[in-house]
Every structure is written in structure tokens, then in C-alpha cells.
Design a protein around this motif. Structure first.
Motif: not given
Length: 238
Positions: A77, A81, A140-141, A166, A193, A197-198, A201, A219, A223
Motif C-alpha cells: 500500500l 500510494t 486513507t487507512t 471507500g 479521491g 480515498h484509495g 482513486t 486523497m 489526508a
């Protein structure tokens, strides 16, 4: 039967088994998505999740055992990213021309996503711990878990809420933007995004590289901004 059971016991102790299960589930889901013409409800991440979960349920495999094998995907991940910077650099001229409206959309979107989640959670009488875990749901996580952990919340719950956000965002983003008649690929990608987030995207890149580039920007910026806003908003609504 005894021999088959012994083979299964051996495989469950092999980390590569769960990595293989994860990848096979995603490949099957991806093929299904392609066959449906990338229909929003055929989101490959959504279907890979339930297929993998079904295997874990049927085999009685605890999540820590699964994660020992699948953690390589989790590790990727980070590089994935960072790799979003490549299309950003390639389209830097397009990005710079849209800088002002993009920043305005970022502020409005980040504040709306955060405050709506917190206020709705408060209105339904949810505990402070759940409110904290829910607040950064649209980032994002890794970032969301870090924010919540710093505030004394439950990062595991946050990871679940981020994933649900998401998946939901990736499913509804295209139909919703079509309904609103948003045609600009830059705006469509940025919205995906920012809200999802991911996964949003990834969905944007399925539509076009331009949409994916702006989704990646949203994204990352969301964040950064949300990490600053969450403590402020939670402090105001205590």
C-alpha cells in the motif's frame, strides 16, 4: 480423507496460502468487473473482500493467521500510494491550471466529510470512542489509523469504517456524478479521491488517467488537511 486433512493443516501454516487466496479472489473479482463493463456494483475490491471473508469463515481461520500471509499486500500500500506521484508529475501543467478551484474544493470537501460524520454520530448518540474512530473515515487507512491512535481511539474500528467508506464511495461515485451531470474528468476524479480515498482513486483510474491523477491529489491533500482538522472539530463538539 486423513491425507487431505493433513495437507490442509500444512497449507494453513504456510504464509503463501493466504496471499494466494487474496490474489485469486481479486483476480476473479477483476475479471467479473471487466465482464460487466466496469459496472459500479462490480467493484473488484468489494467482491474480493467478501470472497476472502467467506473462505476465512468456512475454514475457521482467525484474522491474525490470515494476515501473516497477506501482509505483503498490506506492505505494498505504501509504494502504491507513492507511485501516484508519477501521473501527477506527467500532468503537472494540467494540475497547476486547476490549482485554485482544486484547493477550494479540498477545503469544502474535507470540512463537509468530517463535520457531517461527527455531527450525525453525535445526533444518534454514539459514544465518544466511536465518534473519534468515525471522524477521519474519508482519508486513507494508514493516516486515519494514525490520527485515531493519537487521539486515544480504536484504530481497528477506524480501519473498518475507512474501508466501508471507500467501498461505498467507489460504488456510488460514478452514478452520482452522472446524475449531477458532472462531465469534467478533473472534477470527477477529485471528488472520488476526496470522498473515497484509495478505492475512489482506483475507480477514477478505471475511468481515465486524468481522473485518476486528480483523485490521487485529492486523497493526499485530504489526508494532510484532515489530520489537522480532526482534533479541532472533536474539541469543538465535546
Amino acid at each position: 480423507m486423513t491425507g487431505e486433512f493433513a495437507l490442509w493443516v500444512y497449507l494453513t501454516r504456510t504464509p503463501l496460502l493466504w496471499l494466494t487466496v487474496t490474489l485469486v479472489a481479486y483476480v476473479v473479482a477483476e475479471r467479473f468487473s471487466e465482464a460487466t463493463g466496469r459496472h459500479p456494483l462490480a467493484n473488484p475490491v468489494l467482491h474480493a473482500i467478501w470472497m476472502t471473508g467467506l473462505v476465512l469463515k468456512l475454514t475457521g481461520t482467525p484474522y491474525p493467521t490470515y494476515f501473516q500471509g497477506a501482509q505483503f499486500v498490506h506492505f505494498l500500500l505504501g509504494p502504491a500510494t507513492v507511485a501516484l506521484a508519477v501521473p501527477l508529475y506527467e500532468r503537472r501543467a494540467v494540475v497547476l491550471r486547476a490549482l485554485v478551484p482544486m484547493l477550494a474544493a479540498l477545503v469544502v470537501g474535507a470540512v463537509t466529510a468530517l463535520t457531517s460524520a461527527v455531527l450525525l454520530a453525535r445526533a444518534f448518540g454514539l459514544s465518544h470512542g466511536i465518534v473519534v474512530a468515525l471522524a477521519p473515515k474519508s482519508v486513507t487507512t494508514g493516516v486515519a489509523m494514525g490520527i485515531v491512535e493519537a487521539l486515544g481511539g480504536d484504530p481497528t474500528l477506524t480501519a473498518v469504517l475507512v474501508m466501508l467508506t471507500g467501498v461505498a464511495g467507489a460504488v456510488v461515485v460514478s452514478p452520482l456524478l452522472n446524475l449531477l451531470r458532472v462531465k469534467d474528468l478533473r472534477a470527477r476524479g477529485f471528488a472520488a479521491g476526496l470522498a473515497a480515498h484509495g478505492l475512489g482513486t482506483a475507480r477514477a483510474f478505471q475511468v481515465s488517467d486524468v481522473a485518476g491523477t486528480f483523485a490521487g491529489i485529492a486523497m493526499g491533500l485530504n489526508a494532510f488537511l484532515t489530520a489537522m482538522l480532526v482534533p479541532l472539530v472533536l474539541g469543538l463538539v465535546k
